[in-house]
Design a protein around this motif. Sequence first.
Motif, mmCIF file in Angstrom:
data_model
loop_
_atom_site.group_PDB
_atom_site.id
_atom_site.type_symbol
_atom_site.label_atom_id
_atom_site.label_comp_id
_atom_site.label_asym_id
_atom_site.label_seq_id
_atom_site.Cartn_x
_atom_site.Cartn_y
_atom_site.Cartn_z
ATOM 1 N N ALA A 6 63.058 41.762 34.317
ATOM 2 C CA ALA A 6 64.210 42.798 34.109
ATOM 3 C C ALA A 6 63.688 43.829 35.561
ATOM 4 N N VAL A 7 62.537 44.052 36.054
ATOM 5 C CA VAL A 7 62.512 44.754 37.212
ATOM 6 C C VAL A 7 62.874 43.871 38.371
ATOM 7 N N TYR A 8 62.236 42.726 38.295
ATOM 8 C CA TYR A 8 62.709 41.624 39.348
ATOM 9 C C TYR A 8 64.141 41.679 39.639
ATOM 10 N N GLN A 9 64.914 41.468 38.646
ATOM 11 C CA GLN A 9 66.135 41.232 38.800
ATOM 12 C C GLN A 9 66.795 42.506 39.204
ATOM 13 N N LYS A 10 66.467 43.822 39.039
ATOM 14 C CA LYS A 10 67.042 45.115 39.216
ATOM 15 C C LYS A 10 66.722 45.506 40.808
ATOM 16 N N TYR A 11 65.446 44.973 41.238
ATOM 17 C CA TYR A 11 64.961 45.667 42.368
ATOM 18 C C TYR A 11 64.986 44.473 43.752
ATOM 19 N N LYS A 12 65.289 42.903 43.126
ATOM 20 C CA LYS A 12 65.125 41.896 44.192
ATOM 21 C C LYS A 12 65.878 42.129 45.298
ATOM 22 N N ASP A 13 67.083 42.722 45.265
ATOM 23 C CA ASP A 13 67.980 42.854 46.580
ATOM 24 C C ASP A 13 67.567 44.245 47.336
ATOM 25 N N LYS A 14 66.516 44.994 46.786
ATOM 26 C CA LYS A 14 65.889 46.030 47.327
ATOM 27 C C LYS A 14 64.607 45.981 48.303
ATOM 28 N N GLY A 15 64.205 44.529 48.065
ATOM 29 C CA GLY A 15 63.153 44.093 48.788
ATOM 30 C C GLY A 15 61.886 43.611 47.909
ATOM 31 N N PHE A 16 62.050 43.963 46.469
ATOM 32 C CA PHE A 16 61.091 43.703 45.587
ATOM 33 C C PHE A 16 60.940 42.452 45.419
ATOM 34 N N VAL A 17 59.759 41.721 45.565
ATOM 35 C CA VAL A 17 59.443 40.116 45.468
ATOM 36 C C VAL A 17 58.353 40.334 44.485
ATOM 37 N N VAL A 18 58.554 38.804 43.738
ATOM 38 C CA VAL A 18 57.556 38.749 42.866
ATOM 39 C C VAL A 18 56.895 37.145 43.188
ATOM 40 N N ILE A 19 55.639 37.125 43.202
ATOM 41 C CA ILE A 19 55.054 35.783 43.440
ATOM 42 C C ILE A 19 54.220 35.574 42.236
ATOM 43 N N GLY A 20 54.325 34.536 41.653
ATOM 44 C CA GLY A 20 53.336 34.048 40.632
ATOM 45 C C GLY A 20 52.281 33.199 41.339
ATOM 46 N N PRO A 44 58.953 32.288 42.842
ATOM 47 C CA PRO A 44 58.290 31.307 43.077
ATOM 48 C C PRO A 44 56.850 31.324 42.521
ATOM 49 N N THR A 45 56.353 30.242 42.047
ATOM 50 C CA THR A 45 54.776 30.021 41.753
ATOM 51 C C THR A 45 53.883 29.545 42.501
ATOM 52 N N LEU A 46 52.967 29.953 43.023
ATOM 53 C CA LEU A 46 51.972 29.261 43.833
ATOM 54 C C LEU A 46 50.612 28.632 42.892
ATOM 55 N N PHE A 47 50.719 27.276 43.018
ATOM 56 C CA PHE A 47 49.461 26.663 42.194
ATOM 57 C C PHE A 47 47.978 26.606 43.283
ATOM 58 N N THR A 48 47.025 27.006 42.677
ATOM 59 C CA THR A 48 45.879 27.112 43.528
ATOM 60 C C THR A 48 45.354 25.441 43.821
ATOM 61 N N GLY A 49 45.633 24.516 42.700
ATOM 62 C CA GLY A 49 45.164 23.046 43.130
ATOM 63 C C GLY A 49 43.788 23.004 42.529
ATOM 64 N N GLY A 68 43.014 35.753 36.892
ATOM 65 C CA GLY A 68 42.942 35.146 35.699
ATOM 66 C C GLY A 68 44.255 35.074 35.115
ATOM 67 N N PRO A 69 44.477 35.191 33.713
ATOM 68 C CA PRO A 69 45.981 35.194 33.060
ATOM 69 C C PRO A 69 46.350 36.539 33.191
ATOM 70 N N TRP A 70 47.452 36.485 33.798
ATOM 71 C CA TRP A 70 48.259 37.541 33.945
ATOM 72 C C TRP A 70 47.780 39.017 34.618
ATOM 73 N N VAL A 71 47.122 38.733 35.707
ATOM 74 C CA VAL A 71 46.856 39.759 36.619
ATOM 75 C C VAL A 71 47.804 40.252 37.389
ATOM 76 N N LYS A 72 48.152 41.436 37.401
ATOM 77 C CA LYS A 72 49.476 41.618 38.300
ATOM 78 C C LYS A 72 49.067 42.902 39.426
ATOM 79 N N LEU A 73 49.136 42.212 40.496
ATOM 80 C CA LEU A 73 49.136 42.990 41.741
ATOM 81 C C LEU A 73 50.133 43.509 42.403
ATOM 82 N N LEU A 74 50.165 44.861 43.006
ATOM 83 C CA LEU A 74 51.452 45.330 43.674
ATOM 84 C C LEU A 74 50.937 45.573 45.044
#
Length: 101
Positions: A6-20, A44-49, A68-74
Amino acid sequence: MPRIDAVYQKYKDKGFVVIGVCTELESNRAKVEKILADKKVAWPTLFTGDESYEAQAKNPYVTQYGFGPWVKLLFDKQGRLRQLQVEPHDLEEAVQKLLEE
């Protein structure tokens, strides 16, 4: 993930980016990709391989940022880490503040 989306959809046109970043073992990649597709994850989601848990423990994402699971960095617009482990219910306010800078 619904709050993040929801936050991504609201702010992506203002420069907010999410990368998994997925630290799941590479052998589970197809399962993870199916989950992401089923949930219609829009970023997009990056896989560490990593092929083993030993390799995963040495991965720079894990060692430097504690991934780890569900770490969120800003990060800010300059790519500087501004907040570690931002919770989904605090995400919109944190994003608003950074976009105002």
